[in-house]
Structure formats: structure tokens, C-alpha cells
Enzyme design. Structure first.
Site, PDB file in Angstrom:
ATOM      1  N   CYS A  70     -21.616  57.563 -10.205  1.00 20.82           N
ATOM      2  CA  CYS A  70     -21.398  56.305 -10.914  1.00 20.82           C
ATOM      3  C   CYS A  70     -22.131  55.255 -10.097  1.00 20.82           C
ATOM      4  CB  CYS A  70     -19.920  56.010 -11.081  1.00 20.82           C
ATOM      5  SG  CYS A  70     -18.937  56.197  -9.579  1.00 20.82           S
TER       6      CYS A  70
ATOM      7  N   GLY B  55     -19.803  56.078  -6.421  1.00 16.04           N
ATOM      8  CA  GLY B  55     -19.450  57.487  -6.356  1.00 16.04           C
ATOM      9  C   GLY B  55     -18.108  57.735  -5.717  1.00 16.04           C
TER      10      GLY B  55
END
Lengths: 764, 646
Positions: free
Chosen positions: B420, B423
Site C-alpha cells: 500500500c 505497507g
């Protein structure tokens, strides 16, 4: 067979494959495809080279065969005998691809090339050659046939035949009247011994005084009597011949009063609480001048029949509950979103759609109303009268739910069936009209019985050990409504049944005096539909039965009910003056501190006073539930759920492979089976002659005595288990093609529903 | 150490009224009561009422008789049994608690360095409220002194409830209100105090800090192997201070190159192995976003590195990069130097966005959910209200993302990279859920603990920041229910596969309760490095010590160990449900749904008993047949018939 792991293939596989090999499969060797016919069943029309659609995305799994219309069903005979497994539950009267004509909701023909579509009724003309036939079924299946390779004329004919024969002009044209006559005569020899004892099944029919007498005794309703003024339906055409009334009311009076009741339906006893309170149902009184007087008499009589002479509380269900049209509308909507709407498109607004259908709201309303009545009978110890205009619809649902909550007897399989028999069939629920078997009057159609089954399911979902039967049983029972072979769901009233069956007996040369249960059996004789093995799917392994024993520390203990009888004290309110005083100040304070309001508000909304019934329920919920005692369903909206097996069993996308509650059921069944094996071993050890040494070879009881579908000897769950078990979605739900498969769609479809605030913050 | 009866305090949340079903349980309970006597389960939280709402889960009902008796005795006492090193800080009489369900209750309040304990004086049976101060998110004085001289305090809790109390205005203005005292101990971090976990010194038979060992977990997965190696490059957290010290990376990337990859990944969180498929060698790897920026910066080393991850799996010539964020959010990150992998730069890689929203959206969603479920559920519009919170929709997207990852790895035999922004939130959700679907080991109790230790704790999910342990700053934008959401997803899986998990609902609820309680050290700090620095394992007790010391409470009796069984849930709102056993548990009108688990345990006991009798008889028969030559036809001892329960 439905693929065991539908997620297994890569996502490419979900794309509709190119239809290249269709031609290859349609040069089948001419084979004689014979339908399996029941006694008295005849083929009306048929078409060859028909394709049954399995998936809406591709035709590669489609089945080729012959489409047949008989006077009983629509049948599809496969060209190639499938190599796959049989479905887990096989019906003795219907094949996997059969649909009874009474089960058809709508027959739709489509011509794809011309873009035409027509809903077919009886005796209609069809101006185009159909390329497709879609059958919408009352059991929520949607079945699609393609006629691409069939002769256009034969396709048209078979469609018209199906449409025509699914709209019978008269009740006696329903196939049951043909079939049961033949069956009676053909199986006469087998029955020689059993015919007197109602074929060996236990469910009381309530067509005899003795059935009522037994109920009176069982519930201890000593101030109530069986009354036979309606013998030969002399008083009312919708009441049973024998009814139970308060002892203080004389036949004379009842006869006199009866004319003032709608349909002459005088008050009818349903059930007695052990505390003496009675549950009574009646129609409304149509003469306003007499209303007060008659009600007064009736109330007085019921009060006198109460050991504590306690008062009577009347519930006017027409005023508090949705009417039959509301229920039908809700059902149509919930069915639509469950099976007709494309799966993925409806996903986003699923919860709102369920809410908007109002089905669960109605389910909850009935449960709630029933729980309120339970509170009166059990908590307040007063008798209750259920009043409804005709006393044939809402009263059936509520009176049976109330009894189901209060009386564990009705949570056994036989007890439940007797309840349906008593409060629905004999009480004159218009099954014929509500099911609309003759497709004559849609205004009368309403799925009240399904609503009732859904309510039962809600309770079963909350108290899984309290019912002897399963989710699958309720579903199968609902399906049986659409098979016109059983006397249970065919008639509007006991009188109508008696008359039709008398005519039937005369026509079919059935000897007078023969029991109608024998010559035209109700649905309760499940051996008509299922093998003994399949019937074990009805048995709930977790059921804690009456006199249930639990072995504890080497002792066998019987569950006893410790009833909390402290209602009077718990209903005392707490010092409300203090509470109210503080509460008011609290509210003032809140207004001043508005900064807090946003987050704290929900908590500090005014402290509501509990009503006595709320208190009663909370008290009850704070105690452990006795599976063999009073059972009140949780009534918060969050605890009323969609009956997934019923509504979603045919939906392939909703089927959880190797998952669902059935996997737990499997495990528990095995354990119970082991217990039964041990029990039967014990029985043999202490067999009739104690000195006998048991034969070591007989380790297991005969299969017929084992109640569990899954046996101890099959430890690993079978691969075909899925959340739809024992049903299978394959070929049973084929919507018209909406391209793009569910999974690929939602996985690729990027949807953002949230604001830009999201964006700004994402970098954090 | 003093063996204080923390069973009792746990008991207070259990209603004694469950006794009948307790009775129905047999020998299993006896054995357990012994164990729990030594294990001393600490009180998690307590109920909002004297009723069963107290119970977090149905399993609680299965309790040893002894404990239940203690509860009965206990409720007559004035105060709770304190935990080791728990000390009373203040007590007050004549406090009114405004129960949103049953009205105002008057009673006494005790505040310790661990809990708030309220006991009614005007109700029979006594109404008890026993909550760890760790759940308190904020305390607000509502209104000044009114004419009647009452002061009112509102407690907003992290576990989906709000409490409100009131007491008379202090005569003595110097004396502090008990709630002012409470504030001090509810937010120890803000007040320069120690979190209670550091004082609680309970000893359990099992040491939960030993549950997870990175090396042995990689070994279980078959790492190191010919394609993956364990690197010690982060031994001192120099490569990445939010990563664990032990990392698994592709064999052919030397440590030197890892440093250059780290420079290109946000916070130095390079792609590392989370899970490897035992047959296909397809892997799940996790990392943070690449530092692409607005100019589309590239890193040769990073590209080579991802190629190496792909090459490590001979089965597939493709690599899937799952960017968990919505595409727009990922693009917006370019402004801050982040972004996502361009398919031009990464040959053979396919980038997929999973559209899962960020921590702020999730926090808002849960806040709305709380409004909808607490204290009362409106009779109408329940489903549309629920829909408007989007909570289930988020759950669905997370599960759908995990399902895609699992499907790629299992069915597509393709390796995946998941990230993302940083993370540590959405990435942790996705990798751990995918691993739960793929690997049945993680579906056992110990396996699940390993999964949490590995994917969440060691990889730096910032628990301290997301939960705000002991911190009064309740508006902190870093708080978010990311972990709760993950546990909710796990619960959804257990609903769809009721026999596939070794743990039960109570296990999940217990984890969430102790996420806030600050009783155990497990969820303290933000990273492995911080935990080491604070000597958390030395100074606190692990939640797993408590749980593993009484596994039976947390075991799902229906568990079937399907080996190599990958779970593919149906990710549809038709099957996702609101977890009422967690979110609505304070409502006394809600009763935990009657569990089949309890029934199953009863049946197990029954089978054992029957088996015993059959065995006895068998022995008797054998003995008799041995001696029957002498004395034929002697009557058998009569046996009490076992009643059938149906």
C-alpha cells in the site's frame, strides 16, 4: 456437478469462451428418450434436440435432451447419461430436471432474433417461433431451455402445452387426483396390514375428536371441551368438524353466536399454558350492535375457564400486522433480488434492497407480535384471543408461532407437523387460493406459509438445539407446496377437502369408509417423496429432545427446567423519581456542552423506561435458554437474517464450496452417529436374556435405525458439500445472459464511493 | 507470587445464571477447572449489565463449576479481586451510572491502576461494571455544577460503548472527583505513568513470548531453499527500522543491492517474503510503495529485485503487483514522492489496484457503525443504516483483495507482491488474510498467533499509534481500527467455514479486548525494534501466555484439520454479516446465539461416557466367557439404561 472450487481457475476462464464446438455436439445418435412416468401420467407434448442452459455465460456446459410436457410435470431427458454423481437428495417422484406444473410461476417464451418475448397463459396463441423458453418456478428456480436445433413447430407446441397444462381449469384436474387413485389401487396389496393404522405415521390430523382430546389432556386444559356442533360443517364451512371451546359455553349459545362471526367462525381453542392461560383464535364479529355483548360472553366464558379466573386479552392482528397483499409484495421483491437480479449488479445495494423488500421487517413483525402474546400468556398469566377478520391467515401464523415458542412438543418433527395440521390445514387456511394453484386470482395469492416457515427458521437459527428438524426440512416442506400430490396444500378448508375427497373416492372406486389419509395422503407421509436415507437429512443432530439426557460424571441426568418465576418482582420498576430527576438535568447539561454532543449523543439519549414486556424479555434473555422450555427469539433487527438456504440455494454465485453451516452439521452428525452406535451396543448387552453374549460381529445398528445422514464411518467431509446442500444450483438458476461474470466483475470493477477527503489523507 | 483469584474477576462478567448449561457439561469441565485455577484468567472487560450481555461469546458459558460458584460468592463482595500489583487509587460512594438499557443505577465506584469498578447498591442482583481503563478513549466532564449540585462524566470507550456517570458536587472543593483520578490512570502515557502491563506480573504455565520465532517459521515454510535466503542485513534495524531483524529475500540479490532497493522503497520497506507455496513455490511478498514521485523515477535495482522474485518461481513468467490502494490514491501519492510501479519499468509484471481505502476512511466508518449499534438499534432502517456506514463494504473489499491474492498464488501459481503506501496497514491485512486462506497452519490457535506475531507485530503495524494506548489524545489522526477490521474479516471466514478454524469466536473477541486492555505487552509499541528497546518480552506478559494456558476455552470443537485445504470464501454481501457478538454485545437484549459448539461438547462427553460403559461391559463379557465354563448362566450385573436424548 457444480465445480468444487469455482475460484480455482484463473480469471481468464471466467470470460465467456468462444462457442466453437457447439456444432459438434448436436449431431447426436437418435436415441429413444423415455420419460419416467408416474401412474396415471401421460405425455402431452415433446420436443427433441433441446438445450438446457446451465450457465448464463457460456453454452459449453449446456445439456442436450428432450423436453417433455406431461399432465404432471415438465421433464427434461438427457441425451447422454451423465457420468457425474447423483444429487445428494433425490426425489422419488421427480427427476433432477423435472418441474411439477403447479410449481410454475411464469412461462416465458423468447425469440432472440426477433427480439420478442411473451408470457404464456392458458389457451394462448404464439405468433413467433420461440428460440428460448424460460420457466420461473415457485420454488425460486429459473430454468432456461434453448430450441436452436429443435424444429420450430415442435418447440412452439411444447411451450404452449406447458403453458396450458400449468393453468388447470379446475381443482380436480390437478394431477394428484389421477395419481393417488392409481397409487391407491396399485399398492393395495402392500397395504393389507397397515391401512387401519393410518399407514404408520404419527402426525395427528385433527379430523377426529380423539386428536383434540389428546391435546386437551396434554396441555391440561380441563375447562375446555371438544364440541361437535360443526359436524358435517353445519355451522361453518371453514372450521373443522370438531373444535374445542370453553366448558361454560353451551352448544346452544355457540350456535346462536355463530351467525354474528365472519364465516361463522366462533372462537376456537388453540392451546393451553400450564399456568391455565388459554390461546384462542376467532374471526371478527360483523354485527356492531352485537359485538360488545357477544365478546363479553365469550370473554367471560374464557375467564371462567382459567384456573385463576384471570382476564382475557384480545389482539386484533389485522390492525398490528401487515396484510396478505403486503406480504405477497414483499415476497415478490425479496425473491427478485435473491434470484432474478443479476448477482453482481445488485451487490452494491444489497442491504438496502433487502430492507426495501420489507420481507425481514414482516418476519420480525410476526415474531414480535407472537413474542408479545407469549409475554401475556407466560409473563402476565392471562388468556389471549387472536382476532382477525376471517381468522384464516394472520391468525394461523401467529397462533402457531406462539405455540412454537411456548411448547417444546411442537419443536419435535411430529409435533411441528401436528401444529401445521391443527393451526393451518384444519383451521381452514386457504392453501388453494394462497398458493394460487389454479392461477385464477393473483390477488388472493400470498406466501403466508412461507412467511411462517421463515419465522420458524429465524428461531431455529437462534436456537439450533431446540428443534428436532433442520433447515433442509423446512425448505423441502416449502417445496412440497408445489407438488400437487398431497392433500395438505390443495384445499381451502376442511369442508372442501372432505367434499373433494368424497367425490374422488366415488370416482376412483375407493371403498366407502376408507380413511382419506390412506387414499389421499398428506405431505407428512414423507416416504412418498424421499428414501429413508434421504429423510435423515431432516434430523437435527444437535436437538435436545424431551426428557433429554446428558451423561455427566457417569450419571445420566435429565434436563430439568428451572423456571424463574420471579416476574412479579422483576417487573417492579426501579425508583423512577430519582432516575427521572437525574435524567432531566443530564439533558440540560448536554445542550450546553454541544461540543460533546456529536460523539456522546447516542449514549446520552434519554434513558427510556422499560416496558413490562421489555423487562420480561430482558430477564428472559439474561437466563440460560432452556431448549425444552419457553423460547423467545431475539427481536432486534440485527438478529433477523435472510434465510439463505431458502432464498439463495439456487444461486451459483452465492454457493460456498466446502463451506456453510453444513460443514458443522456434518461433524456433529458423525458424533451423534457414533453415540447411536454405542447406544445400540449397550442395548444389545443388556438384551432380553441377560446371559447372552452379544455377537461380536454385530457392531453397528442396522442402517434403518440410524438417524444421521452422515455416518461415523465417513470422517472426511465429502467434496460435494456446499452451502446449498442438499440442493445444487447447477442448472437450476439460469438468468438471461448478463455478460460479465460475477467474480471477474467485482474484482475488476473499481468503485470508489467515498469523498475526496480520502485522497488528501492517503499520503499520511 | 500471590495467587489472587482473577478467576473471580473474570467470573463477574459471566453470569451465574448460566449454571444449568454448565451443569450439563461433564468431565471435560472438571479437568479444565484445574487448569484455570493455576492459569488465573485475567479479567478482560466486563459487562454493561448484570445480564448475559456480559458474555462475549457463547463459549464462555462452558465454565467449570468451581468458577461459577466463585462468581456467586463474589458478587456479594464489595470489591473485585485485584490482579497482581493492581492497587486501588480511589473509591467513591453515591455514584449514578446511566445505563442506556435499564436506566439509572446508583452505586459505588472504585478506580485502580488497571480498572474502573462500579457496583450498584440499589439493585438485586447487583449490577456490576468492570472495565479496564485501557478501553477508555476519552473522559469528558459534562456540564458544570448545576443547581442540584451534580457533576456528570462521560466515558467514550474504544470497544463500542459509552458510559456516563454522575455524582454530587464535591463539598470540599479541594477534593478531586474520582473521575479526575480515573483520567490520570486511564492515560498513563500522557501523565508520565507506566502502562499497567509493565506492572502486571502474572506467571502463566506457558510463555507466550516463545510462540513466534522467525527462523523456525521460515523453516516451516521451507526457507531457506535454492531461491530464497535469510538475510541478517536488518539485524540492528539499520536497513529498515520498522521491519523485523530477520528477513527472507531472493538468493541472488546480495545485501548490498538490498540497500539500494531500500532507498527506492518508502521507509526502506523492501519487498520480502511473507509466504511461499509448498508445491508451486509461488510467493506472497510484501513491501511499501516505490518512491516514483511526479517525475517517474526508476530504480534498476528495484526492477531487478522484482524480476528476481518472479524468477524464484519457475511455474510462472509473470508477477502480480497488488497495490492495495484505490488507483487515484496511489496516483495522488506521487506528489509526496511515492506512487506505484509502472508496467513499462517492470517487465512481466502486472499491476492491480485493490481499491481499499485508507485508515481515515476506516476510522470514520467504524465511528458511524458505533452510532448505528450503540446503545440502541433503531427498529426501522437497520440494514440501510448499516449500509451507510460502509463497514461491510470495506470488509468485502479487503476479503475480495485477499481472495484474489490467494487465487493468484494457489490457482495461478503466480507470485505476488503486495503493498500500500507504507505497507504496514492494508498490506498487513491483505497478506495475513491471504495466508489464512492458503495455509491451514495459520487456522490453528498457535498458527494464528504466529500469523499475528509475524505479519502484524514484527512487520511493524503501528499498534501504539493506531490504538493510542494510554494516550489522551483521542483525536489523533493516526488512530484507526485497521486491526479490528482484520479480525472482523477472520470472523467472516469462520462463519463461512465453521469447521476450518481451530479457534472460536471467544478467541477473537479476547484478542480484541486485550488489544485495548493494556494488561499484556503483546500489542504495545509500534515495531519490533521498539519492543526490543522497551524490553517488552522481559517486562510484560504476552497475551499468548494467557491464551495458551487455557486453550480449551478458545478451541472450536467442530474443527476439522483439512490438510492442504485452501479456503475460497464467497465475498458477497449476501454472506457477510455484522459481527453482532462483538459490536452489539453490550446490548442486554442480545443473547449470544445459541452455539452448536456447546452442544457438541456435551455430545463428546456423552460419547466418552458411553464408550466407557461399552468397554466395561466388553471386559465383563470377556471375563465371564472365560469363567463361563464353570458357572454358566450367572446373571449379569444390571445396567442402568442410557436414555436416548431424542
Amino acid at each position: 456437478m457444480f465445480p468444487v472450487k469455482p475460484m480455482k481457475p484463473t480469471f481468464k476462464c471466467y470470460l465467456p469462451p468462444v462457442q466453437t464446438d457447439v456444432k459438434k455436439t448436436i449431431d447426436p445418435p437418435i436415441k429413444k428418450l423415455e420419460p419416467k412416468l408416474l401412474p396415471g401420467e401421460i405425455v402431452v407434448n415433446e420436443a427433441n434436440f433441446v438445450r438446457k442452459c446451465i450457465s448464463s455465460e457460456s453454452s459449453q456446459d449446456d445439456l442436450w435432451g428432450k423436453l417433455i410436457c406431461t399432465n404432471f410435470k415438465v421433464s427434461f431427458i438427457l441425451q447422454d447419461v451423465p457420468s457425474k454423481q447423483k444429487p445428494p437428495m433425490s426425489h422419488l417422484l421427480l427427476g433432477e430436471h423435472d418441474i411439477p406444473l403447479t410449481c410454475l410461476e411464469q412461462v416465458v417464451t423468447v425469440n432472440d432474433t426477433k427480439g420478442k418475448k411473451k408470457v404464456l397463459g392458458s389457451n394462448q396463441k404464439l405468433k413467433f417461433n420461440p428460440t428460448e423458453l424460460i420457466l420461473y418456478c415457485k420454488d425460486l428456480r429459473i430454468i432456461r431451455f434453448c430450441f436452436g436445433e429443435a424444429g420450430p413447430e415442435s418447440a412452439k407446441k411444447v411451450c404452449l402445452a406447458i403453458a396450458h397444462y400449468s393453468h388447470p381449469a379446475d381443482l380436480h384436474l390437478l394431477f394428484g387426483f389421477e395419481y393417488q387413485g392409481r397409487r391407491y389401487h396399485e399398492s393395495k396389496e402392500e397395504r393389507v396390514n397397515g391401512s387401519a393404522s393410518r399407514g404408520g405415521f404419527q402426525t395427528p390430523i385433527f379430523d377426529r375428536p380423539s386428536d383434540w382430546d389428546r391435546e386437551i389432556k396434554r396441555t391440561g386444559a380441563s375447562e375446555w371441551r371438544v364440541c361437535s356442533i360443526n359436524e358435517s360443517y353445519a355451522i361453518s364451512s371453514s372450521l373443522p368438524e370438531f373444535i374445542v371451546v370453553p366448558v361454560p359455553l353451551a352448544d346452544q349459545d355457540l350456535k346462536r353466536y355463530s351467525v354474528y362471526f365472519t364465516g361463522h367462525r366462533i372462537p376456537l381453542w388453540c392451546w393451553n399454558h400450564s399456568n391455565g392461560s388459554a390461546l384462542v383464535r376467532m374471526a371478527s364479529i360483523n354485527d356492531p350492535l352485537q359485538q360488545r355483548k357477544i365478546e363479553q360472553r365469550v370473554f367471560t366464558a374464557i375467564t371462567k375457564s382459567h384456573p385463576q379466573r384471570s382476564e382475557v386479552h384480545k389482539f386484533e392482528l389485522d390492525k398490528s400486522l401487515p396484510n396478505i397483499q403486503d406480504i405477497q409484495t414483499a415476497f415478490v421483491k425479496v425473491r427478485h433480488i435473491s434470484v432474478i437480479d443479476p448477482f453482481e449488479e445488485s451487490e452494491e445495494r444489497w442491504l438496502t434492497s433487502v430492507e426495501n423488500s420489507r420481507w425481514l421487517e414482516h418476519v420480525r413483525a410476526f415474531l414480535k407480535q407472537s413474542a408479545e402474546i407469549v409475554y401475556c400468556l407466560d409473563g402476565k398469566n392471562v388468556s389471549v384471543i387472536l382476532q382477525e377478520e376471517e381468522d384464516r391467515d394472520l391468525n394461523c401464523v401467529v397462533s402457531s408461532l406462539v405455540q412454537l415458542m411456548l411448547d417444546p412438543q411442537y419443536r419435535s418433527l411430529a409435533g411441528f407437523q401436528s401444529l401445521v395440521q391443527k393451526e393451518w390445514v384444519m383451521a381452514g387456511h386457504r392453501f388453494l387460493d394462497r398458493c394460487n394453484h389454479l392461477k385464477k386470482n393473483e390477488k388472493e395469492e400470498s406466501p403466508l406459509f412461507i412467511l411462517f416457515l421463515d419465522c420458524v427458521w429465524q428461531m431455529m437459527n437462534q436456537y439450533p438445539a431446540a428443534f428436532e428438524f433442520t433447515d433442509a426440512y423446512l425448505t423441502v416442506l416449502s417445496d412440497s407446496m408445489w407438488i400437487p400430490l398431497f392433500s395438505t396444500f390443495l384445499f381451502n378448508s376442511p369442508k372442501q377437502r372432505t367434499q373433494h375427497l368424497m367425490d374422488f373416492a366415488k370416482n376412483k372406486a375407493i371403498p366407502p369408509g376408507e380413511d382419506q389419509v390412506v387414499f389421499f395422503p398428506p405431505v407428512w407421509d414423507w416416504s412418498q417423496q424421499f428414501s429413508t436415507k434421504d429423510q435423515t437429512l431432516f434430523n437435527n443432530p444437535t436437538y435436545i429432545g424431551k426428557g433429554a439426557a446428558c451423561v455427566q460424571n457417569g450419571e445420566v441426568k435429565t434436563f430439568t427446567r428451572t423456571k424463574q418465576k420471579s416476574y412479579s418482582s422483576t417487573m417492579r420498576g426501579t425508583a423512577s423519581s430519582m432516575r427521572n430527576g437525574v435524567k432531566e438535568r443530564g439533558e440540560e447539561a448536554l445542550v450546553r456542552r454541544s461540543s460533546l454532543v456529536s460523539e456522546l449523543k447516542p449514549d446520552f439519549s434519554p434513558v427510556k423506561d422499560e416496558s413490562p414486556s421489555e423487562r420480561f424479555f430482558r430477564d428472559w434473555f439474561s437466563q440460560p435458554a432452556d431448549q425444552q422450555g419457553l423460547l423467545i427469539p431475539l427481536l432486534m433487527p440485527s438478529h433477523v437474517a435472510l434465510w439463505k438456504l431458502f432464498f439463495l440455494r439456487w444461486v451459483p454465485e452465492a454457493c460456498i464450496p466446502k463451506g456453510g453451516p453444513i460443514t458443522a452439521y456434518h461433524k456433529i452428525s458423525q458424533l451423534v452417529d457414533e453415540i447411536e452406535i454405542l447406544q445400540s451396543q449397550l442395548r444389545r448387552y443388556k438384551g432380553p436374556s441377560p446371559g447372552n453374549t452379544p455377537l461380536p460381529s454385530q457392531r453397528e445398528p442396522p442402517l434403518t435405525q440410524r438417524r444421521m445422514y452422515f455416518k461415523a464411518t465417513s470422517p472426511t467431509p465429502p467434496d460435494y458439500l456446499s452451502s446449498s446442500f442438499p440442493f445444487t444450483p447447477v442448472g437450476n438458476l439460469c438468468r438471461r445472459s448478463v455478460y460479465g461474470t460475477p467474480i471477474s466483475k467485482f474484482l475488476n470493477g473499481a468503485r470508489t464511493w467515498l469523498s475526496t477527503e480520502t485522497l488528501a489523507n492517503d499520503a499520511v | 507470587m500471590e495467587k489472587s483469584g482473577s478467576i473471580d474477576s473474570l467470573g463477574s462478567k459471566r453470569s451465574s445464571s448460566r449454571q444449568p448449561s454448565v451443569d450439563s457439561l461433564s468431565s471435560t469441565s472438571t479437568s479444565r477447572s484445574d487448569r484455570s485455577a493455576q492459569a488465573k484468567p485475567p479479567s478482560a472487560m466486563s459487562s454493561d449489565s448484570m445480564s448475559t450481555s456480559a458474555e462475549f461469546s457463547p463459549e464462555l458459558r462452558v465454565k467449570p463449576k468451581t468458577a461459577v460458584k466463585q462468581v456467586l460468592r463474589d458478587s456479594e463482595k464489595e470489591e473485585p479481586q485485584l490482579l497482581p500489583n493492581e492497587t486501588v487509587q480511589d473509591m467513591a460512594q453515591d455514584i449514578t451510572y446511566f445505563c442506556p438499557f435499564t436506566g439509572a443505577v446508583r452505586g459505588t465506584v472504585m478506580v485502580t491502576n488497571y480498572r474502573l469498578f462500579f457496583k450498584s447498591t440499589d439493585r438485586e442482583p447487583a449490577f456490576v461494571l468492570d472495565l479496564p481503563l485501557g478501553v477508555v478513549s476519552r473522559v469528558e466532564k459534562i456540564g458544570g455544577a448545576s443547581s442540584r449540585g451534580d457533576v456528570s462524566y462521560g466515558l467514550v470507550c474504544k470497544d463500542m460503548r459509552n458510559l456516563r456517570f454522575a455524582h454530587k458536587q464535591m463539598e470540599d472543593t479541594l477534593r478531586k472527583s474520582i473521575f479526575e483520578v480515573l483520567i490520570k490512570f486511564a492515560f498513563p502515557v500522557s501523565n508520565g505513568l507506566q502502562i499497567f502491563a509493565f506492572e502486571y506480573g502474572q506467571v502463566f504455565p506457558e510463555n507466550g513470548w516463545k510462540v513466534y520465532d522467525a527462523i523456525s517459521e521460515y523453516k516451516r515454510q521451507g526457507i531457506p531453499n535454492e531461491s530464497w535466503r535469510i538475510t541478517k542485513i536488518n539485524d540492528h534495524y539499520e536497513l529498515c527500522d520498522t521491519y523485523p531483524s530477520t528477513l527472507a529475500v531472493p538468493v541472488n540479490i546480495p545485501d548490498e543491492e538490498l540497500r539500494r532497493v531500500a532507498a527506492f522503497r518508502a521507509k526502506g520497506r523492501i519487498p520480502v517474503l511473507s509466504w511461499i507455496h509448498p508445491e508451486s513455490q509461488a510467493t506472497v511478498t510484501r513491501c511499501s510503495q516505490p518512491m516514483v514521485g511526479v517525475n517517474g523515477k526508476r530504480s534498476k535495482e528495484d526492477e531487478k529485485y522484482l524480476q528476481a522474485i518472479m524468477d524464484a518461481n519457475a511455474q510462472s513468467h509473470k508477477l502480480f503487483i497488488f497495490d492495495v490502494r484505490p488507483c487515484v490514491n496511489a496516483a495522488a501519492n506521487k506528489k509526496n514522492g511515492g506512487g506505484y510501479e509502472s508496467e513499462d519499468a517492470y517487465q512481466n509484471a502486472e499491476l492491480v489496484f485493490l481499491d481499499i481505502h485508507n485508515i481515515h476512511v476506516m476510522r470514520e466508518s467504524l465511528r458511524k457503525l458505533k452510532d448505528v449499534v450503540y446503545p440502541n438499534i433503531e427498529d426501522s432502517h437497520w440494514l440501510s443504516n448499516l449500509e451507510s456506514t460502509h463497514w461491510l463494504e470495506h470488509i468485502k473489499l479487503i476479503l475480495a483483495g485477499a481472495l484474489r491474492i490467494a487465487d493468484k498464488v494457489e490457482s495461478g501459481k503466480t507470485s505476488v507482491v503486495v503493498h500500500c503506501s507504507d505497507g504496514w496497514d492494508r498490506t498487513a491485512q491483505l497478506t495475513s488474510l491471504a495466508m489464512l486462506m492458503l495455509d491451514s497452519h495459520y487456522r490453528t490457535i498457535r498458527g494464528f498467533e504466529v500469523l499475528l506475531e509475524k505479519e502484524w507485530l514484527s512487520f511493524g503495524h503501528r499498534f501504539q499509534l493506531r490504538i493510542g494506548h494510554g494516550d489522551k489524545n483521542h483525536t489523533d489522526a493516526d488512530r484507526s481500527p485497521v486491526f479490528i477490521q482484520f479480525v472482523d474479516c477472520v470472523w467472516q471466514l469462520t462463519r463461512q467455514f465453521p469447521a476450518a478454524f481451530e479457534f472460536n469466536e471467544y478467541f477473537l473477541v479476547t484478542i480484541l479486548d486485550h488489544l485495548y486492555s493494556c494488561l499484556f505487552g503483546t500489542f504495545l509499541c509500534n515495531s519490533e525494534q521498539q519492543r526490543l528497546k522497551e524490553e517488552i518480552p522481559k517486562r510484560t506478559v504476552s497475551l499468548w501466555s494467557y491464551i495458551n494456558s487455557q486453550l480449551e476455552d478458545f478451541t472450536n470443537p467442530l474443527y476439522v484439520n483439512y490438510s492442504n485445504h485452501v479456503l475460497f470464501p464467497v465475498v458477497s454481501l449476501r454472506h457477510l454479516e455484522l459481527w453482532v457478538g462483538y459490536y452489539i454485545r453490550w446490548n442486554p437484549r442480545m443473547r449470544p446465539q445459541e452455539p452448536v459448539h456447546q452442544r457438541y461438547k456435551e455430545l463428546l462427553a456423552k460419547r466418552a461416557e458411553l464408550q466407557k460403559r461399552v468397554d466395561e461391559l466388553q471386559r465383563e463379557v470377556t471375563n465371564r466367557s472365560a469363567s463361563s465354563s464353570e458357572r454358566a448362566g450367572s446373571p449379569t450385573r444390571s445396567i442402568t439404561p442410557v436414555q436416548t436424548f431424542v
